[in-house]
Design a protein around this motif. Structure first.
Motif, PDB file in Angstrom:
ATOM      1  N   ASP A   4       3.325   6.975  -8.324  1.00  0.00           N
ATOM      2  CA  ASP A   4       2.206   7.151  -9.259  1.00  0.00           C
ATOM      3  C   ASP A   4       2.385   6.298 -10.512  1.00  0.00           C
ATOM      4  OD1 ASP A   4       1.029   8.922  -7.551  1.00  0.00           O
ATOM      5  OD2 ASP A   4       1.902  10.699  -8.500  1.00  0.00           O
ATOM      6  N   LYS A   5       3.585   6.251 -11.051  1.00  0.00           N
ATOM      7  CA  LYS A   5       3.837   5.478 -12.271  1.00  0.00           C
ATOM      8  C   LYS A   5       3.597   3.994 -12.026  1.00  0.00           C
ATOM      9  CE  LYS A   5       7.312   4.534 -15.827  1.00  0.00           C
ATOM     10  NZ  LYS A   5       7.083   3.085 -15.772  1.00  0.00           N
ATOM     11  N   TYR A   6       4.065   3.521 -10.897  1.00  0.00           N
ATOM     12  CA  TYR A   6       3.869   2.109 -10.572  1.00  0.00           C
ATOM     13  C   TYR A   6       2.385   1.788 -10.415  1.00  0.00           C
ATOM     14  CZ  TYR A   6       3.868  -2.189  -7.853  1.00  0.00           C
ATOM     15  OH  TYR A   6       3.617  -3.450  -7.406  1.00  0.00           O
TER      16      TYR A   6
ATOM     17  N   GLU B  74       7.110  -9.713 -11.520  1.00  0.00           N
ATOM     18  CA  GLU B  74       8.531  -9.478 -11.283  1.00  0.00           C
ATOM     19  C   GLU B  74       9.036  -8.313 -12.121  1.00  0.00           C
ATOM     20  OE1 GLU B  74      10.287 -13.208 -12.135  1.00  0.00           O
ATOM     21  OE2 GLU B  74       9.806 -14.098 -10.178  1.00  0.00           O
ATOM     22  N   ASP B  75       8.554  -8.208 -13.357  1.00  0.00           N
ATOM     23  CA  ASP B  75       8.978  -7.107 -14.223  1.00  0.00           C
ATOM     24  C   ASP B  75       8.524  -5.756 -13.686  1.00  0.00           C
ATOM     25  OD1 ASP B  75      10.145  -8.948 -15.882  1.00  0.00           O
ATOM     26  OD2 ASP B  75       8.440  -9.063 -17.264  1.00  0.00           O
ATOM     27  N   ASN B  76       7.407  -5.750 -12.988  1.00  0.00           N
ATOM     28  CA  ASN B  76       6.892  -4.497 -12.438  1.00  0.00           C
ATOM     29  C   ASN B  76       7.456  -4.193 -11.046  1.00  0.00           C
ATOM     30  OD1 ASN B  76       4.456  -3.250 -14.158  1.00  0.00           O
ATOM     31  ND2 ASN B  76       4.433  -5.464 -14.404  1.00  0.00           N
TER      32      ASN B  76
ATOM     33  N   ILE C 101       0.836  -1.208   0.000  1.00  0.00           N
ATOM     34  CA  ILE C 101       0.000   0.000   0.000  1.00  0.00           C
ATOM     35  C   ILE C 101       0.868   1.255   0.000  1.00  0.00           C
ATOM     36  CG2 ILE C 101      -1.657   1.323   1.370  1.00  0.00           C
ATOM     37  CD1 ILE C 101      -2.801  -1.370   2.304  1.00  0.00           C
ATOM     38  N   LYS C 102       1.942   1.228   0.765  1.00  0.00           N
ATOM     39  CA  LYS C 102       2.843   2.385   0.793  1.00  0.00           C
ATOM     40  C   LYS C 102       3.440   2.648  -0.590  1.00  0.00           C
ATOM     41  CE  LYS C 102       4.238   2.220   5.651  1.00  0.00           C
ATOM     42  NZ  LYS C 102       5.359   1.990   6.600  1.00  0.00           N
ATOM     43  N   LYS C 103       3.830   1.557  -1.263  1.00  0.00           N
ATOM     44  CA  LYS C 103       4.420   1.718  -2.593  1.00  0.00           C
ATOM     45  C   LYS C 103       3.404   2.255  -3.593  1.00  0.00           C
ATOM     46  CE  LYS C 103       7.183  -0.686  -6.088  1.00  0.00           C
ATOM     47  NZ  LYS C 103       8.223   0.356  -6.079  1.00  0.00           N
ATOM     48  N   LEU C 104       2.146   1.779  -3.494  1.00  0.00           N
ATOM     49  CA  LEU C 104       1.099   2.263  -4.388  1.00  0.00           C
ATOM     50  C   LEU C 104       0.779   3.734  -4.137  1.00  0.00           C
ATOM     51  CD1 LEU C 104      -1.359  -0.789  -4.335  1.00  0.00           C
ATOM     52  CD2 LEU C 104       0.019  -0.023  -6.270  1.00  0.00           C
ATOM     53  N   ASN C 105       0.844   4.160  -2.874  1.00  0.00           N
ATOM     54  CA  ASN C 105       0.523   5.548  -2.542  1.00  0.00           C
ATOM     55  C   ASN C 105       1.638   6.525  -2.913  1.00  0.00           C
ATOM     56  OD1 ASN C 105      -2.027   4.987  -1.527  1.00  0.00           O
ATOM     57  ND2 ASN C 105      -1.269   4.614   0.551  1.00  0.00           N
TER      58      ASN C 105
END
Length: 249
Positions: free
Chosen positions: A145-147, A189-191, A138-142
């Motif tokens: 933005d590109k991810y 894995e690529d993402n 969740i932290k990474k998604l927040n």
């Protein structure tokens, strides 16, 4: 009803159960006598053995007499309650069938609860093994933005490619599904999805965030226990709602 000697029936209908139970209880009232027939009064040469059966023809009456012939037990009192609340064989059969169906529903509930516990334990082990931390995700998604946009596009792509509602996987399609799973893993894995015990996890240990990590694992295990079909349907509905919005000018 058995497939073989060492197996149990996969399914018993309530109607068959009621018929069998009424017949078994009614058989307690049956009397069978065997008489030896000799060639003459003084002869010891046995000619045949005659069998006499004393049996009530009406199944409802036979059930009553069978109850009377049974020794006392809580089960006998329970069956007598069925008999006293009915007036004929059809009513008795329906009452026992309903009792059987109600009990099977409770058994199904007990089984589902036990299965959910087992699935949660398995999900917890999988999340520990793969280090699937929901809080980190969740932290990474927040923060990225590109991810987040790339992940949404990946989800939409999978929804369009996999319209498999209520699909049954058999041995013929097993290889295809394994290949599909491998391709999804490769895309994840690529993402750079933050899953697994990598360098970031070592940095996490240095900061002593074990409690938050463990809470994230629990959240992931709880979500995983719902199963892929549940989350796929949620994803389909979410994407459909997103597409149903007002078209930007």
């Amino acid at each position: 009803m058995k497939k073989n000697r060492d197996s149990y029936p996969q399914y018993i209908s309530s109607e068959m159960f009621a018929n069998a139970l009424i017949d078994i209880i009614g058989s307690q009232s049956e009397i069978t006598q065997f008489t030896n027939v000799f060639q003459s009064n003084d002869s010891k040469n046995l000619i045949k053995v005659e069998m006499e059966e004393f049996r009530f023809q009406d199944p409802y009456e036979r059930f009553q007499k069978g109850l009377d012939a049974m020794e006392y037990s809580p089960f006998k009192s329970y069956l007598r309650g069925f008999f006293e609340k009915t007036e004929n064989y059809s009513d008795l059969k329906n009452a026992i069938s309903k009792w059987f169906d109600d009990y099977m529903e409770r058994v199904s509930g007990w089984y589902k609860i036990r299965t959910k516990r087992s699935i949660f334990i398995i999900s917890l082990l999988v999340c520990f093994a793969l280090n699937v931390d929901s809080i980190t995700l969740i932290k990474k998604l927040n923060t990225d933005d590109k991810y987040r946009k790339d992940l949404v596009l990946l989800a939409e792509k999978k929804v369009l490619e996999n319209k498999f509602n209520d699909q049954k996987i058999d041995s013929v399609d097993l290889a295809k599904n394994l290949n599909s799973i491998k391709s999804i893993i490769n895309e994840i894995e690529d993402n750079s999805l933050p899953i697994g015990y990598q360098d970031d996890f070592k940095e996490l240990n240095k900061k002593n965030h074990y409690i938050m990590w463990f809470v994230g694992i629990l959240i992931s295990a709880f979500a995983l226990s719902f199963g892929a079909p549940f989350w796929f349907e949620v994803m389909v509905k979410a994407i459909n709602i997103r597409r149903a919005g007002i078209k930007p000018s």
